[in-house]
Scaffold this active site. Structure first.
Site, short mmCIF file in Angstrom:
data_model
loop_
_atom_site.label_atom_id
_atom_site.label_comp_id
_atom_site.label_asym_id
_atom_site.label_seq_id
_atom_site.Cartn_x
_atom_site.Cartn_y
_atom_site.Cartn_z
N MET A 1 0.83 -1.20 0.04
CA MET A 1 0.01 0.04 -0.14
C MET A 1 0.99 1.38 -0.01
O MET A 1 0.73 2.10 -0.49
CB MET A 1 -0.65 -0.12 1.46
N LYS A 2 1.73 1.38 0.96
CA LYS A 2 2.72 2.37 1.06
C LYS A 2 3.48 2.62 -0.12
O LYS A 2 4.02 3.93 -0.44
CB LYS A 2 3.61 2.26 2.35
N GLY A 3 3.75 1.72 -0.81
CA GLY A 3 4.73 1.89 -1.90
C GLY A 3 6.07 2.28 -1.81
O GLY A 3 6.43 1.90 -0.80
N ASN B 1 2.09 8.35 8.89
CA ASN B 1 1.79 7.42 7.64
C ASN B 1 0.28 7.41 7.22
O ASN B 1 -0.15 6.86 6.32
CB ASN B 1 2.20 6.08 8.14
#
Lengths: 245, 522
Positions: A124-126, B300
């Site tokens: 997801m965060k890449g 985040n």
């Protein structure tokens, strides 16, 4: 048509530079910076700011003027055919042209425990400001992690009816990755899934040329982001779909 | 830092309500945590009892012992290590050498329980002295150099991959004014189920966290402490599959801060949720014992989701992190709850929202050294625009009394910071923080203005979200993607096979020591 940078007058060739040299800040250091800028090819060089970053490093801001010009009419540049789409564009493309979610399965196979590559593409965060495939609304993704046996990967890919399988190989000592990647292709042949789902490999020491040689649909080396992979998957599947029709 | 009255007109009842919800949400999770241990908790315990080193293949001694124990880890690994010390009459260092060479200590017959416990008491006493010594040293330096303490503390990152290069950059940054140095870990480390051994010079986007690397950087920063007459804090990453072990190493080597979030690993690294919840608890007890400030990772949420729409997920997570930390005996002064300046610069009045949200965090968590993160998501190759954005970020941080200020880099989107990038960032922050030193005390907000309304909205949305999470339960809430829009199944993710239900008679003298010292449980 010859061009040069424009500062405040046509063709003055003014360029702004900033850099650090590994020397203590002093009058001599400033002179060294000026000479260095001259050595870069600038006729006039002026150091406008010098500041110590520590006892061993000094930061400079400098301006230089250059005589070098470039013939713009001789500059050739063709837009890359496979120019990468953004995440939103990929999703739009899939929605419009393929009209269903695509299933992507990824894994780091064999004995390789390094998930950094597959995670950079899928998580997801890449990576480096490029979201991973998990983030793409029109992709259904499964990241199987590391040390996945080739059999398990294909079995899983068949179970979820994968459109594309991503194989990451980081460790390349003694060509272990070639052996492993070849084994997967052979298995895919035996299982008759080759040609049905896209087989894509990735890793810092692999590239598209090697991929083609081994029988993969594509290979991605270092500097690859999720958008590159997603663009390839979407466009290639569309190509296959329309080709068949 | 105490705020007598809310400048934003926040309702105390609502904030109390949110805390009550966080308590209810975490209670069943804490029940689970209390009944379980994990392979890395056992390895951390071994480390704190003296296990260290690695065999010829690079497998660390704590991992060798854990493997020898197998399923008997459920009863605790400590007894096997202590037993070997007693039976073979060796020091931990000598025993470690034998284990490196292949000695299987789990195959030794257990000696008299009393002798094991006596050994435990002796080692734990030494452990307590070492940790207390580190805390005393830090406090003495902080006191000696208290005139030079800045607010907020300026935090920068080094990430060369080579600990010796990191040292050069860290020392340069500290000399320029940085108060906190974080050594970023190499990309894959959070997913390694072991902590590498020794000094390292190769890494990908960061440097391996090893105990030796901790020592090297600590010594390098201590040089600057004396030179500058200012205490320089060292940070590492107590996250991933080895949370408690990193905490143990940090406690031993006098790190000062640790990134340590109760849910980050689950959401962003796909680590199993039972594993992470259990690990974070033990790691937070160690951090608390060593007076180490944790930094939570709420920033985040905003890099994966929209910072305006999802501001409440940050606050909700802060309440949960706070509660989990309290459960581990941690006082508020060690909770560096995270948040970030990540609103799209194109948003009209975005600055007012950022300011309101930072002020809101300050008012809701008055004693906590809030960790404020700079813009990253909307940083581009336009370094000049980037510098401007960082200036506004520096402004908000000072104007709202943040505790830990991670500096934005003008080259954020391009490469790991050059020496000069860090210098420009520090110079920018020092300028802003000085020129508006007492701004915070001079400013009030318009009643029911844009900022007051914004903060109240975020609080309301947070209570709504926490109510929903409570209804579903935290495990289900994570499974259904309520945090960061990421779904993680409860039995999925990495590291689940390393979770053990504690067997009857579970023995862990380090845990007993920590719980007693921190007055945790019962």
């Amino acid at each position: 048509m010859f061009i040069k940078p424009y500062g405040d007058t046509s063709d003055d060739g003014a360029v702004q530079l900033s850099f650090t040299l590994p020397i203590k800040n002093s009058g001599r250091a400033k002179e060294a910076a000026r000479l260095y800028v001259q050595k870069l090819g600038f006729k006039k060089a002026e150091v406008v700011h010098a500041e110590a970053l520590s006892e061993d490093f000094t930061f400079f801001v400098a301006y230089g003027k250059t005589d070098i010009s470039l013939d713009y009419s001789k500059v050739e540049y063709a837009e890359a055919v496979d120019k990468s789409m953004s995440m939103d564009e990929v999703n739009e493309f899939i929605k419009t042209h393929l009209k269903r979610k695509l299933v992507v399965v990824g894994a780091c196979t064999g004995t390789d425990a390094h998930t950094v590559g597959i995670d950079a593409i899928m998580n997801m965060k890449g990576y480096n400001h490029h979201f991973g495939l998990e983030r793409y609304p029109m992709l259904e993704t499964y990241n199987l992690g590391s040390q996945v046996p080739n059999e398990k990967l294909l079995e899983f890919a068949k179970k979820v009816k994968a459109d594309a399988v991503l194989v990451s190989q980081i460790v390349t000592q003694k060509d272990v990755h070639i052996k492993n990647l070849t084994e997967l292709i052979e298995l895919a042949e035996a299982e008759k899934v080759r040609g049905k789902m896209l087989l894509i490999m990735g890793g810092p020491r692999v590239n598209n040329k090697l991929a083609k040689e081994l029988g993969y649909d594509a290979g991605f080396g270092s500097g690859t982001y999720a958008d590159h992979v997603a663009t390839f998957v979407a466009k290639k599947l569309y190509e296959r779909m329309t080709g068949k029709k | 830092m105490t705020t007598a009255k809310s400048k934003l007109g926040l309702s105390k009842q609502k904030i109390d309500k949110a805390r009550a919800l966080a308590l209810e949400i975490t209670a069943p999770v804490q029940d689970y945590i209390d009944k379980h241990t994990t392979v890395t908790i056992e390895r951390a315990t071994l480390r704190l009892l003296g296990a260290d080193g690695a065999n010829a293949d690079g497998v660390p001694v704590p991992n060798l012992v854990a493997a020898q124990c197998g399923d008997r880890l459920a009863g605790g690994a400590a007894a096997f290590y202590l037993n070997a010390l007693v039976k073979l009459d060796k020091t931990p260092a000598a025993l470690n050498k034998e284990i490196e060479k292949g000695l299987n200590i789990a195959s030794l017959e257990l000696t008299d329980n009393k002798r094991i416990q006596a050994k435990a008491a002796e080692i734990v006493k030494g452990l307590d002295a070492r940790i207390a010594g580190n805390v005393a040293h830090r406090n003495a330096k902080l006191k000696q150099y208290k005139d030079k303490v800045k607010s907020p503390l300026i935090y920068v990152i080094v990430a060369t991959g080579n600990i010796y290069e990191d040292v050069k950059q860290a020392q340069a940054a500290a000399l320029q004014g940085a108060d906190i140095i974080a050594v970023i870990r190499t990309t894959a480390q959070s997913l390694l189920d072991y902590v590498p051994y020794g000094a390292t010079t190769e890494g990908f986007g960061g440097t391996y966290a090893t105990q030796e690397n901790f020592r090297i950087m600590r010594a390098a920063l201590d040089e600057i402490v004396e030179k500058e007459g200012r205490y320089i804090r060292l940070v590492n990453y107590c996250s991933g599959l080895c949370m408690p072990e990193i905490a143990a190493m940090g406690a031993l080597e006098r790190l000062d801060m640790m990134l340590n979030d109760s849910m980050y690993g689950i959401l962003f690294r796909d680590i199993n949720m039972y594993r992470t919840f259990t690990d974070q608890f033990f790691s937070r007890m160690i951090n608390t014992a060593a007076d180490i400030i944790i930094n939570t990772g709420e920033d985040n949420y905003l890099t994966t989701s929209d910072a305006v729409e999802k501001a409440h997920t940050v606050l909700a997570s802060q309440f949960l992190n706070e509660r989990f930390a309290y459960n581990a005996g941690m006082p508020a002064r060690l909770m560096g709850l995270g948040h970030a300046f990540e609103i799209n610069p194109e948003v009209k009045n975005g600055f007012l929202y950022e300011y309101a949200q930072a002020q809101m965090a300050r008012e809701i968590f008055p004693e906590h050294p809030l960790k404020y993160m700079p813009p990253t998501k909307f940083m581009t190759g336009d370094i000049f625009k980037g510098l401007t954005m960082n200036t506004l970020f520096n402004f908000v941080s000072k104007a709202t009394g943040q505790g830990i200020h991670l500096l934005g880099m003008l080259t954020e989107a391009i490469h790991t910071p050059y020496l000069q990038d860090r210098h420009l960032a520090i110079a920018n922050a020092l300028y802003v923080h000085n020129t508006m030193a007492d701004f915070m005390n001079d400013i009030e907000f318009k009643k029911d203005g844009i900022m007051a309304r914004r903060a109240r909205l975020v609080v309301d949305e947070t209570i709504q979200m926490l109510s929903d999470v409570k209804k579903r339960g935290l495990f289900s809430a994570i499974e259904t993607g309520m945090f960061a829009e990421i779904k993680r199944p409860r039995d999925g993710g990495k590291g689940f096979d390393g979770v053990y239900e504690k067997a009857p008679g579970y023995y862990n003298p380090v845990e007993t020591y920590l719980k007693k010292k921190l007055k945790v449980g019962k």
